[in-house]
Design a protein around this motif. Structure first.
Motif, PDB file in Angstrom:
ATOM      1  N   ILE A 438     -34.740 -24.405 -72.530  1.00 51.98           N
ATOM      2  CA  ILE A 438     -34.723 -25.470 -73.525  1.00 51.98           C
ATOM      3  C   ILE A 438     -33.662 -26.488 -73.107  1.00 51.98           C
ATOM      4  CG2 ILE A 438     -34.459 -26.053 -75.960  1.00 51.98           C
ATOM      5  CD1 ILE A 438     -34.980 -23.040 -76.560  1.00 51.98           C
ATOM      6  N   LEU A 439     -34.087 -27.716 -72.891  1.00 47.95           N
ATOM      7  CA  LEU A 439     -33.178 -28.782 -72.459  1.00 47.95           C
ATOM      8  C   LEU A 439     -33.137 -29.864 -73.528  1.00 47.95           C
ATOM      9  CD1 LEU A 439     -34.556 -29.139 -68.803  1.00 47.95           C
ATOM     10  CD2 LEU A 439     -32.451 -27.958 -69.485  1.00 47.95           C
ATOM     11  N   ASP A 440     -31.975 -30.045 -74.149  1.00 44.69           N
ATOM     12  CA  ASP A 440     -31.819 -31.069 -75.187  1.00 44.69           C
ATOM     13  C   ASP A 440     -31.048 -32.243 -74.592  1.00 44.69           C
ATOM     14  OD1 ASP A 440     -31.713 -32.478 -77.508  1.00 44.69           O
ATOM     15  OD2 ASP A 440     -30.706 -30.944 -78.709  1.00 44.69           O
ATOM     16  N   GLU A 441     -31.717 -33.357 -74.401  1.00 47.06           N
ATOM     17  CA  GLU A 441     -31.150 -34.552 -73.769  1.00 47.06           C
ATOM     18  C   GLU A 441     -30.487 -34.204 -72.431  1.00 47.06           C
ATOM     19  OE1 GLU A 441     -31.899 -37.302 -74.930  1.00 47.06           O
ATOM     20  OE2 GLU A 441     -32.105 -37.200 -77.103  1.00 47.06           O
ATOM     21  N   PRO A 442     -31.246 -33.661 -71.473  1.00 50.10           N
ATOM     22  CA  PRO A 442     -30.639 -33.162 -70.229  1.00 50.10           C
ATOM     23  C   PRO A 442     -30.022 -34.232 -69.349  1.00 50.10           C
ATOM     24  CG  PRO A 442     -33.019 -33.172 -70.040  1.00 50.10           C
ATOM     25  CD  PRO A 442     -32.706 -33.478 -71.480  1.00 50.10           C
ATOM     26  N   THR A 443     -30.434 -35.496 -69.506  1.00 50.37           N
ATOM     27  CA  THR A 443     -29.901 -36.542 -68.614  1.00 50.37           C
ATOM     28  C   THR A 443     -29.091 -37.595 -69.365  1.00 50.37           C
ATOM     29  OG1 THR A 443     -31.928 -37.880 -68.771  1.00 50.37           O
ATOM     30  CG2 THR A 443     -31.820 -36.237 -67.008  1.00 50.37           C
ATOM     31  N   ARG A 444     -28.660 -37.283 -70.597  1.00 51.62           N
ATOM     32  CA  ARG A 444     -27.841 -38.236 -71.342  1.00 51.62           C
ATOM     33  C   ARG A 444     -26.511 -38.452 -70.621  1.00 51.62           C
ATOM     34  NH1 ARG A 444     -27.047 -37.307 -77.578  1.00 51.62           N
ATOM     35  NH2 ARG A 444     -29.014 -38.444 -77.577  1.00 51.62           N
ATOM     36  N   GLY A 445     -26.166 -39.709 -70.381  1.00 50.06           N
ATOM     37  CA  GLY A 445     -24.892 -40.026 -69.748  1.00 50.06           C
ATOM     38  C   GLY A 445     -24.839 -39.709 -68.275  1.00 50.06           C
ATOM     39  N   ILE A 446     -26.000 -39.585 -67.638  1.00 58.05           N
ATOM     40  CA  ILE A 446     -26.052 -39.236 -66.218  1.00 58.05           C
ATOM     41  C   ILE A 446     -26.646 -40.402 -65.441  1.00 58.05           C
ATOM     42  CG2 ILE A 446     -27.211 -37.727 -64.555  1.00 58.05           C
ATOM     43  CD1 ILE A 446     -26.835 -35.439 -66.376  1.00 58.05           C
ATOM     44  N   ASP A 447     -26.103 -40.670 -64.257  1.00 62.16           N
ATOM     45  CA  ASP A 447     -26.562 -41.794 -63.463  1.00 62.16           C
ATOM     46  C   ASP A 447     -27.964 -41.547 -62.899  1.00 62.16           C
ATOM     47  OD1 ASP A 447     -26.348 -40.672 -60.561  1.00 62.16           O
ATOM     48  OD2 ASP A 447     -24.444 -40.159 -61.491  1.00 62.16           O
ATOM     49  N   VAL A 448     -28.572 -42.618 -62.391  1.00 68.59           N
ATOM     50  CA  VAL A 448     -29.969 -42.538 -61.961  1.00 68.59           C
ATOM     51  C   VAL A 448     -30.179 -41.555 -60.812  1.00 68.59           C
ATOM     52  CG1 VAL A 448     -30.689 -44.800 -62.776  1.00 68.59           C
ATOM     53  CG2 VAL A 448     -29.619 -44.607 -60.541  1.00 68.59           C
TER      54      VAL A 448
END
Length: 513
Positions: A438-448
């Motif tokens: 379960i991934l909740d907002e896995p790329t929030r605040g992460i660069d491209v």
């Protein structure tokens, strides 16, 4: 000649500072931490009345430079000029007195105090008897909110506010200092589209008043919408500055990562197996109701919905953080009761939470301790003793695989950038070899660049038969990575969309019912 902060503040208040073209000028700045050169001969210039976006991969040095400008860090080398005058900022108070305010990504408000008390702390209006004049403080706050078109009660306690409204309080607090420079670090990471639109209206108004705004973001669409120009950092070095109208999204990404990213959403068609997780009529009193869905081996189920729709609450209930009040959960066809995260882990479930600071990282511990904590229940434990050598080797390998930027795993995780903290947390759960992720907002605040790596990793896990539930507020991510999309609104499932039929319009129609 270097001017002291107190002298510069006095000159600023007197109005004697000449109107230099640049509010801030940084030249040749270097900053080292043990084992890491965070900034190496960096330059930066901010014009008055502009929005200047600062972009780069996590660990590129953006936040370090901004913390120098906010008085949190002192540079080892280099010069900082404010309105053409050399200054030395030795504390955040120095920066504020000089008209430089920073709104951090992780908000720093006092939850048990009122909104007005948070805004005017250390500057409270006093009665003639020396007591805090709460009436005047609330009036000043109401006037400030009227100016910024913020609909909040000054007497509300911060703990009762949403993340978005706390963000508005932070902005109002910064503006209350009559700051000439406003630094915003990922200000929209927890905001809805409507709230982002309101924030941009405030930013444009502040820009029209001559305020210079430094805007740190990983979202390309925001850069093109709000920024006049942007600067790119990579590996602690300054790469270049351009007008936002002079570059494409691909140009910026190539400058950030030093390479082209050809596939942002590397979704593969993999065989979808049997149902691994089956949820029927799941309820949590007063939060969500009658939630039912299946997830199969190799499937990525995207979960979409507006903030407050109950997406994260469902995830927490599945993982035993807040046990359900009604409903059933089956894993591989067998009914299970999950009353705690420990039981969830035993069922080979893993859960990356939405808020890495409050519910993810153990900030005072090092990276190794944060990564290994989830596998200490049984794996790597023999007769009550931890097989530390083997466990450390696995953590080292996982950190290399995920490209976690850290001097070593003994570094305290609070010293890592937000994106590298996130990657360390993903590594924590991958070490458990989950069958349900379960991934909740896995790329929030992460660069491209890191986003592409995580998307590729999720695709690989699906290929290996892991059942993935991915909650995201970023529509391109949901549409690009999901086999199916489950949409929620106000605590209920409003529909499912297959990959072939899912569009942004259809998702929003279901999310806004």
């Amino acid at each position: 000649m270097t001017v002291s902060p107190s002298t510069m503040a006095a000159v600023r208040l007197s109005g004697a500072v000449p109107k230099a073209e640049y509010l801030l000028t940084v030249e040749g700045v270097r900053k080292e931490f043990p084992g890491v050169v965070a900034l190496d001969d960096v330059s930066f210039r901010l014009k008055r009345g502009t929005v200047h976006a600062l972009v780069g991969e996590n660990g590129a040095g953006k936040s370090t430079l901004m913390k120098i400008l906010a008085g949190i860090y002192t540079p080892d080398k280099g010069d900082v000029k404010f309105k053409g005058v050399d200054i030395q900022l030795k504390s955040p108070l120095d920066a504020l007195e000089n008209g430089i305010a920073m709104i951090h990504q992780e908000l720093n408000l006092m939850p048990l105090m009122t909104v007005a008390e948070n805004i005017w702390i250390r500057r409270e209006p006093l009665t003639r008897f020396g007591f805090v004049d709460h009436g005047e403080m609330n009036r000043k706050t109401a006037d400030l909110f009227k100016r910024l078109n913020i609909a909040l009660d000054p007497q509300s306690e911060v703990r009762d506010l949403s993340i978005a409204n706390r963000q508005m309080v932070e902005i109002a607090k910064a503006v209350s200092y009559e700051s000439d420079v406003l630094i915003m670090d990922e200000p929209t990471s927890a905001l809805t589209e409507r709230e982002v639109s309101h924030l941009f209206t405030i930013i444009r108004d502040l820009r029209s008043q001559g305020i210079g705004i430094v805007y740190i973001t990983h979202k390309m669409n925001e850069l093109f919408e709000i920024a006049d120009e942007f600067s790119v950092f990579r590996d602690g070095k300054y790469i270049g500055t351009h007008a936002s109208t002079d570059a494409t999204r691909d140009d910026i990404i190539k400058m950030m990562v030093g390479r082209e990213i050809t596939q942002m959403f590397p979704k593969e068609e993999v065989p979808i197996g049997d149902v691994v997780l089956s949820v029927k009529d799941l309820c949590l009193k007063d939060v969500f109701h009658d939630v039912s869905f299946d997830v199969r081996a190799g499937e990525i189920l995207g979960v979409a919905g507006l903030v407050g729709s109950g997406r994260s609450n469902v995830a927490e209930t599945l993982f035993g953080v807040t046990p359900a009040t009604f409903g059933s959960i089956r894993i591989n066809g067998k009914p299970v009761t999950i009353a705690s995260p420990t039981e969830a882990i035993r069922h080979r479930m893993a859960f990356l939470t939405e808020d890495r600071k409050d519910t993810g990282c153990l900030l005072i511990l090092d990276v190794l301790e944060n990564m290994q904590i989830a596998v200490l229940q049984d794996k790597f434990v023999n007769m009550g003793f931890v097989e530390q050598k083997a466990l450390s080797a696995q953590c080292e390998e996982m950190a290399r695989k995920l490209r976690v930027k850290t001097p070593n795993l003994a570094e305290r995780i609070e010293n890592l950038s937000g994106g590298n903290q996130q990657k360390a947390l993903i590594g924590r759960w991958l070490l458990t070899e989950p069958r349900i992720l379960i991934l909740d907002e896995p790329t929030r605040g992460i660069d491209v660049g890191a986003k592409a790596e995580i998307h590729r990793l999720v695709t690989e896990l699906a290929r290996d038969g892991v059942a993935v539930i991915m909650i995201s507020s970023e529509m391109p991510e949901v549409l690009g990575m999901s086999d199916r999309v489950m949409v929620m609104h106000e605590g209920r499932v409003t529909g499912f969309l297959n990959r072939a039929e899912a569009t942004q319009v259809k998702v929003m129609e279901l999310a806004a019912r």
